[in-house]
Scaffold this active site. Structure first.
Site, PDB file in Angstrom:
ATOM      1  N   LYS A 125       0.845  -1.217   0.000  1.00 57.43           N
ATOM      2  CA  LYS A 125       0.000   0.000   0.000  1.00 57.43           C
ATOM      3  C   LYS A 125       0.869   1.252   0.000  1.00 57.43           C
ATOM      4  O   LYS A 125       0.675   2.163  -0.795  1.00 57.43           O
ATOM      5  CB  LYS A 125      -0.889   0.013   1.255  1.00 57.43           C
ATOM      6  CG  LYS A 125      -1.886  -1.112   1.364  1.00 57.43           C
ATOM      7  CD  LYS A 125      -2.835  -0.931   2.542  1.00 57.43           C
ATOM      8  CE  LYS A 125      -2.185  -1.064   3.895  1.00 57.43           C
ATOM      9  NZ  LYS A 125      -1.634  -2.366   4.220  1.00 57.43           N
TER      10      LYS A 125
ATOM     11  N   ARG B 298      -9.717   0.875   8.638  1.00 56.83           N
ATOM     12  CA  ARG B 298      -9.389  -0.537   8.857  1.00 56.83           C
ATOM     13  C   ARG B 298     -10.530  -1.276   9.532  1.00 56.83           C
ATOM     14  O   ARG B 298     -10.460  -2.487   9.699  1.00 56.83           O
ATOM     15  CB  ARG B 298      -8.178  -0.656   9.766  1.00 56.83           C
ATOM     16  CG  ARG B 298      -6.956  -0.646   8.963  1.00 56.83           C
ATOM     17  CD  ARG B 298      -5.838  -1.232   9.617  1.00 56.83           C
ATOM     18  NE  ARG B 298      -4.717  -0.786   8.791  1.00 56.83           N
ATOM     19  CZ  ARG B 298      -3.548  -1.323   8.857  1.00 56.83           C
ATOM     20  NH1 ARG B 298      -3.320  -2.268   9.704  1.00 56.83           N
ATOM     21  NH2 ARG B 298      -2.600  -0.885   8.103  1.00 56.83           N
TER      22      ARG B 298
ATOM     23  N   ARG C 215      11.157  -6.864   4.854  1.00 61.31           N
ATOM     24  CA  ARG C 215      11.054  -5.397   4.841  1.00 61.31           C
ATOM     25  C   ARG C 215      12.131  -4.765   5.721  1.00 61.31           C
ATOM     26  O   ARG C 215      12.384  -5.210   6.837  1.00 61.31           O
ATOM     27  CB  ARG C 215       9.662  -5.014   5.360  1.00 61.31           C
ATOM     28  CG  ARG C 215       9.252  -3.615   5.129  1.00 61.31           C
ATOM     29  CD  ARG C 215       7.779  -3.370   5.139  1.00 61.31           C
ATOM     30  NE  ARG C 215       6.975  -4.037   6.172  1.00 61.31           N
ATOM     31  CZ  ARG C 215       5.635  -3.885   6.212  1.00 61.31           C
ATOM     32  NH1 ARG C 215       5.025  -3.159   5.297  1.00 61.31           N
ATOM     33  NH2 ARG C 215       4.918  -4.468   7.149  1.00 61.31           N
TER      34      ARG C 215
ATOM     35  N   ARG D 246      11.103  -3.485  11.360  1.00 59.71           N
ATOM     36  CA  ARG D 246      10.012  -3.066  12.265  1.00 59.71           C
ATOM     37  C   ARG D 246       9.773  -4.144  13.325  1.00 59.71           C
ATOM     38  O   ARG D 246       9.807  -5.341  13.021  1.00 59.71           O
ATOM     39  CB  ARG D 246       8.724  -2.866  11.459  1.00 59.71           C
ATOM     40  CG  ARG D 246       8.586  -1.530  10.808  1.00 59.71           C
ATOM     41  CD  ARG D 246       7.401  -1.372   9.889  1.00 59.71           C
ATOM     42  NE  ARG D 246       6.178  -2.067  10.276  1.00 59.71           N
ATOM     43  CZ  ARG D 246       5.044  -1.925   9.582  1.00 59.71           C
ATOM     44  NH1 ARG D 246       5.016  -1.143   8.491  1.00 59.71           N
ATOM     45  NH2 ARG D 246       3.940  -2.542   9.944  1.00 59.71           N
TER      46      ARG D 246
ATOM     47  N   ARG E 222      -1.262 -10.070  12.361  1.00 62.58           N
ATOM     48  CA  ARG E 222      -1.806  -8.914  11.627  1.00 62.58           C
ATOM     49  C   ARG E 222      -2.646  -9.350  10.422  1.00 62.58           C
ATOM     50  O   ARG E 222      -3.674  -8.777  10.104  1.00 62.58           O
ATOM     51  CB  ARG E 222      -0.653  -8.005  11.172  1.00 62.58           C
ATOM     52  CG  ARG E 222      -0.099  -7.154  12.295  1.00 62.58           C
ATOM     53  CD  ARG E 222       1.313  -6.710  12.048  1.00 62.58           C
ATOM     54  NE  ARG E 222       1.489  -6.003  10.801  1.00 62.58           N
ATOM     55  CZ  ARG E 222       2.654  -5.875  10.198  1.00 62.58           C
ATOM     56  NH1 ARG E 222       3.741  -6.420  10.718  1.00 62.58           N
ATOM     57  NH2 ARG E 222       2.766  -5.216   9.084  1.00 62.58           N
TER      58      ARG E 222
HETATM   59  N1  LIG Z   1      -6.612   2.529  10.695  1.00 61.87           N
HETATM   60  C1  LIG Z   1      -6.024   1.905  11.737  1.00 61.87           C
HETATM   61  N2  LIG Z   1      -6.775   1.458  12.780  1.00 61.87           N
HETATM   62  C2  LIG Z   1      -6.191   0.831  13.836  1.00 61.87           C
HETATM   63  N3  LIG Z   1      -4.857   0.595  13.945  1.00 61.87           N
HETATM   64  C3  LIG Z   1      -4.066   1.024  12.918  1.00 61.87           C
HETATM   65  C4  LIG Z   1      -4.595   1.694  11.777  1.00 61.87           C
HETATM   66  N4  LIG Z   1      -3.574   1.989  10.926  1.00 61.87           N
HETATM   67  C5  LIG Z   1      -2.445   1.520  11.523  1.00 61.87           C
HETATM   68  N5  LIG Z   1      -2.736   0.944  12.704  1.00 61.87           N
HETATM   69  C6  LIG Z   1      -1.778   0.352  13.665  1.00 61.87           C
HETATM   70  O1  LIG Z   1      -0.447   0.547  13.183  1.00 61.87           O
HETATM   71  C7  LIG Z   1       0.175  -0.698  12.878  1.00 61.87           C
HETATM   72  C8  LIG Z   1       1.048  -0.559  11.649  1.00 61.87           C
HETATM   73  O2  LIG Z   1       0.202  -0.175  10.556  1.00 61.87           O
HETATM   74  P1  LIG Z   1       0.777  -0.310   9.064  1.00 61.87           P
HETATM   75  O3  LIG Z   1       2.118   0.314   8.984  1.00 61.87           O
HETATM   76  O4  LIG Z   1      -0.298   0.178   8.153  1.00 61.87           O
HETATM   77  O5  LIG Z   1       0.991  -1.851   8.969  1.00 61.87           O
HETATM   78  P2  LIG Z   1       0.545  -2.926   7.906  1.00 61.87           P
HETATM   79  O6  LIG Z   1       1.817  -3.288   7.230  1.00 61.87           O
HETATM   80  O7  LIG Z   1       0.020  -3.953   8.819  1.00 61.87           O
HETATM   81  O8  LIG Z   1      -0.478  -2.376   6.971  1.00 61.87           O
HETATM   82  C9  LIG Z   1      -0.988  -1.668  12.685  1.00 61.87           C
HETATM   83  O9  LIG Z   1      -0.576  -3.015  12.926  1.00 61.87           O
HETATM   84  C10 LIG Z   1      -1.949  -1.167  13.767  1.00 61.87           C
HETATM   85  O10 LIG Z   1      -1.499  -1.577  15.058  1.00 61.87           O
END
Ligand SMILES: Nc1ncnc2c1ncn2[C@@H]1O[C@H](COP(=O)(O)OP(=O)(O)O)[C@@H](O)[C@H]1O
Length: 268
Positions: free
Chosen positions: A48, A125, A159, A203, A214
């Site tokens: 994304k 989400r 990553r 990370r 996740r």
């Molecule tokens: N819209 C959201 N609602 C709730 N938690 C979120 C949201 N966006 C990000 N997070 C939190 O931040 C963490 C990292 O998000 P992100 O970098 O988008 O990871 P991913 O690679 O899982 O898409 C998620 O695992 C969650 O804990």
């Protein structure tokens, strides 16, 4: 946007200031008043951020990744960081209220700088977040990026981020054989330049156990969003054919932006 997403804690009412506009949902047909307002959906590690940031540069629209907002809050070691750290390191979702507040503050800062439009990466989400967003503004298009789950785990585990310049890389070499008529997928590593090599970090939530958590949480809570946006005629599914070299031109074509990029680079 006239005002910004604001959480009223007591009644959990959200007021999102934006003069909503009608805009073509299937391609960039931006009204004169604002830039596109898009959402990128997709499993952890699908890319994304990679494609949202490229489109952000091409269209001159801010790329807002709520995962980055969470990591910034974590790094600020403010009152939230301990609570957030436990949640994120277990692969769980941060509460709607916290994430909406983080997003609201980011939108407010962007509005102050004259930003218009957005490409949201990682928000919404949950259905609640989608309803909040839908109550307050128009989403023109939702791009749902897809890759086979076995590729996602390897991509997350590979990553890396440069601790100095912040750029993202991936040391995984993906080579998924095709089967049952489905084409194979191969992705070369996205290796860093020499100056970043010794500064790569991983990370904390990119361990096999947390990545699988996740993915499970994504399938349980975020997948219903696909149907929610499909029913509104806003969803564009995009199966990534491979790495960036194969996928980027195909994504532009799907978004009817292939000639837009040519014009932009010709004008540059
Ligand atoms: N819209 C959201 N609602 C709730 N938690 C979120 C949201 N966006 C990000 N997070 C939190 O931040 C963490 C990292 O998000 P992100 O970098 O988008 O990871 P991913 O690679 O899982 O898409 C998620 O695992 C969650 O804990």
């Amino acid at each position: 946007m006239a005002r910004v997403l604001r959480v009223a804690r007591s009644s959990s009412l959200f007021s999102f200031g934006s003069r909503s506009y009608s805009a073509e949902a299937s391609h960039v047909d931006v009204t004169k008043e604002r830039n596109v307002q898009w959402v990128f959906l997709g499993c952890p590690g699908v890319g994304k951020g990679t494609y949202a940031s490229r489109l952000s540069s091409l269209l001159g629209v801010p790329h807002i990744a709520t995962g980055d907002l969470v990591r910034d809050a974590l790094a600020s070691s403010g009152p939230l960081s301990q609570q957030l750290s436990e949640i994120v390191n277990q692969g769980k979702l941060v509460s709607d209220e916290i994430i909406v507040n983080l997003l609201s503050n980011r939108l407010e800062a962007g509005e102050a700088k004259g930003e218009s439009g957005f490409i949201l990466d990682g928000f919404p989400r949950t259905m609640r977040q989608a309803e909040i967003l839908g109550d307050v503004t128009n989403i023109d298009l939702v791009v749902n990026l897809k890759l086979p789950e076995e590729v996602l785990v390897d991509k997350c585990l590979g990553r890396r981020t440069c601790n100095q310049c912040g750029k993202g890389f991936n040391i995984a070499h993906i080579n998924l054989k095709g089967e049952n008529g489905k084409p194979g997928i191969s992705m070369d590593p996205l290796l860093p330049p020499p100056q970043c090599m010794s500064k790569l970090i991983t990370r904390a939530d990119d361990t096999e156990e947390v990545v699988k958590a996740r993915l499970r949480i994504y399938n349980e809570t975020s997948q219903p969003l696909e149907e929610y946006y499909r029913s509104k005629g806003k969803l564009m599914e995009f199966d990534l054919p491979g790495g960036i070299p194969e996928s980027w031109p195909r994504l532009l074509e799907a978004l009817r932006l292939d000639d837009y990029e040519e014009k932009q680079s010709a004008a540059a």
